[in-house]
Every structure is written in C-alpha cells, then in structure tokens.
Design a protein around this motif. Structure first.
Motif, PDB file in Angstrom:
ATOM      1  N   ALA A   2       0.818  -1.210   0.000  1.00 46.56           N
ATOM      2  CA  ALA A   2       0.000   0.000   0.000  1.00 46.56           C
ATOM      3  C   ALA A   2       0.855   1.265   0.000  1.00 46.56           C
ATOM      4  O   ALA A   2       2.048   1.223   0.269  1.00 46.56           O
ATOM      5  CB  ALA A   2      -0.902  -0.008   1.225  1.00 46.56           C
ATOM      6  N   CYS A  20      -8.434   8.555  -6.011  1.00 42.27           N
ATOM      7  CA  CYS A  20      -8.467   7.206  -5.443  1.00 42.27           C
ATOM      8  C   CYS A  20      -9.725   6.459  -5.888  1.00 42.27           C
ATOM      9  O   CYS A  20     -10.845   6.849  -5.529  1.00 42.27           O
ATOM     10  CB  CYS A  20      -8.420   7.266  -3.917  1.00 42.27           C
ATOM     11  SG  CYS A  20      -8.440   5.630  -3.155  1.00 42.27           S
ATOM     12  N   VAL A  22     -10.844   3.610  -4.929  1.00 38.00           N
ATOM     13  CA  VAL A  22     -11.494   2.845  -3.862  1.00 38.00           C
ATOM     14  C   VAL A  22     -11.813   3.697  -2.639  1.00 38.00           C
ATOM     15  O   VAL A  22     -12.236   3.190  -1.607  1.00 38.00           O
ATOM     16  CB  VAL A  22     -10.654   1.599  -3.453  1.00 38.00           C
ATOM     17  CG1 VAL A  22     -10.592   0.611  -4.599  1.00 38.00           C
ATOM     18  CG2 VAL A  22      -9.271   1.989  -3.000  1.00 38.00           C
ATOM     19  N   CYS A  24     -10.080   5.256  -0.293  1.00 37.52           N
ATOM     20  CA  CYS A  24      -9.455   4.830   0.970  1.00 37.52           C
ATOM     21  C   CYS A  24      -8.660   5.951   1.633  1.00 37.52           C
ATOM     22  O   CYS A  24      -7.929   5.704   2.590  1.00 37.52           O
ATOM     23  CB  CYS A  24      -8.576   3.603   0.738  1.00 37.52           C
ATOM     24  SG  CYS A  24      -7.092   3.891  -0.224  1.00 37.52           S
ATOM     25  N   ASP A  37      -5.394  -1.295   4.360  1.00 36.22           N
ATOM     26  CA  ASP A  37      -6.181  -2.496   4.085  1.00 36.22           C
ATOM     27  C   ASP A  37      -7.070  -2.326   2.852  1.00 36.22           C
ATOM     28  O   ASP A  37      -7.376  -3.295   2.166  1.00 36.22           O
ATOM     29  CB  ASP A  37      -7.046  -2.859   5.294  1.00 36.22           C
ATOM     30  CG  ASP A  37      -6.214  -3.310   6.475  1.00 36.22           C
ATOM     31  OD1 ASP A  37      -5.108  -3.862   6.266  1.00 36.22           O
ATOM     32  OD2 ASP A  37      -6.664  -3.118   7.621  1.00 36.22           O
ATOM     33  N   ALA A  38      -7.467  -1.094   2.566  1.00 35.52           N
ATOM     34  CA  ALA A  38      -8.352  -0.834   1.427  1.00 35.52           C
ATOM     35  C   ALA A  38      -7.584  -0.426   0.169  1.00 35.52           C
ATOM     36  O   ALA A  38      -8.100  -0.547  -0.935  1.00 35.52           O
ATOM     37  CB  ALA A  38      -9.351   0.252   1.792  1.00 35.52           C
ATOM     38  N   CYS A  39      -6.362   0.035   0.332  1.00 30.54           N
ATOM     39  CA  CYS A  39      -5.549   0.510  -0.791  1.00 30.54           C
ATOM     40  C   CYS A  39      -5.272  -0.632  -1.775  1.00 30.54           C
ATOM     41  O   CYS A  39      -4.885  -1.728  -1.379  1.00 30.54           O
ATOM     42  CB  CYS A  39      -4.230   1.077  -0.275  1.00 30.54           C
ATOM     43  SG  CYS A  39      -3.108   1.682  -1.566  1.00 30.54           S
ATOM     44  N   ILE A  40      -5.466  -0.349  -3.075  1.00 30.06           N
ATOM     45  CA  ILE A  40      -5.214  -1.363  -4.105  1.00 30.06           C
ATOM     46  C   ILE A  40      -3.872  -1.140  -4.807  1.00 30.06           C
ATOM     47  O   ILE A  40      -3.585  -1.766  -5.817  1.00 30.06           O
ATOM     48  CB  ILE A  40      -6.367  -1.432  -5.126  1.00 30.06           C
ATOM     49  CG1 ILE A  40      -6.538  -0.088  -5.839  1.00 30.06           C
ATOM     50  CG2 ILE A  40      -7.661  -1.886  -4.449  1.00 30.06           C
ATOM     51  CD1 ILE A  40      -7.494  -0.135  -7.021  1.00 30.06           C
ATOM     52  N   ASP A  41      -3.073  -0.230  -4.298  1.00 34.63           N
ATOM     53  CA  ASP A  41      -1.713  -0.007  -4.788  1.00 34.63           C
ATOM     54  C   ASP A  41      -1.662   0.463  -6.250  1.00 34.63           C
ATOM     55  O   ASP A  41      -0.790   0.069  -7.002  1.00 34.63           O
ATOM     56  CB  ASP A  41      -0.893  -1.294  -4.618  1.00 34.63           C
ATOM     57  CG  ASP A  41       0.602  -1.058  -4.699  1.00 34.63           C
ATOM     58  OD1 ASP A  41       1.052   0.032  -4.321  1.00 34.63           O
ATOM     59  OD2 ASP A  41       1.313  -1.952  -5.162  1.00 34.63           O
ATOM     60  N   CYS A  42      -2.593   1.328  -6.629  1.00 37.41           N
ATOM     61  CA  CYS A  42      -2.623   1.790  -8.019  1.00 37.41           C
ATOM     62  C   CYS A  42      -1.688   2.966  -8.270  1.00 37.41           C
ATOM     63  O   CYS A  42      -1.276   3.200  -9.396  1.00 37.41           O
ATOM     64  CB  CYS A  42      -4.050   2.143  -8.435  1.00 37.41           C
ATOM     65  SG  CYS A  42      -4.720   3.620  -7.637  1.00 37.41           S
TER      66      CYS A  42
END
Length: 57
Positions: A2, A20, A22, A24, A37-42
């Motif tokens: 993340a 963002c 998502v 987060c 925990d919510a981050c999708i690492d984009c």
C-alpha cells in the motif's frame, strides 16, 4: 504494498482524494491518511500529490 502519506510533508490539499478509485483516503490530524487495508496499490494518489509526500509503504 500500500501507499502511505508522509504527514510531515502533507499540506492537506485533498488533491489525492478524487484520484483514489477505492476511496481509501481520509483526513486525520490535519493531513491525509491512506487505509492500507483498502488501498489497491494503483499509485493514482501519488501521481496527483503536489508535494510528492505519498510513497509506497
């Protein structure tokens, strides 16, 4: 992995929020905070940050 915000450098401008997908990112202690925990690492938030204070954790 993340992303996280270096709160010492964050100017709390909110430029990262709308990028963002998502949703987060929130405000905490007068800076932005990323829920790992919510981050999708984009990386969209890091690209939008004018102070470059968002980095991979």
């Amino acid at each position: 992995m993340a992303y996280k915000v270096n709160t010492a450098e964050c100017i709390n401008c909110g430029a990262c929020d709308s990028e963002c997908p998502v949703e987060c990112i929130s405000e905490k202690d007068n800076a932005r905070f990323i829920d790992a925990d919510a981050c999708i690492d984009c990386g969209a938030c890091a690209d939008a940050c004018p102070t470059e204070c968002i980095v991979q954790a």
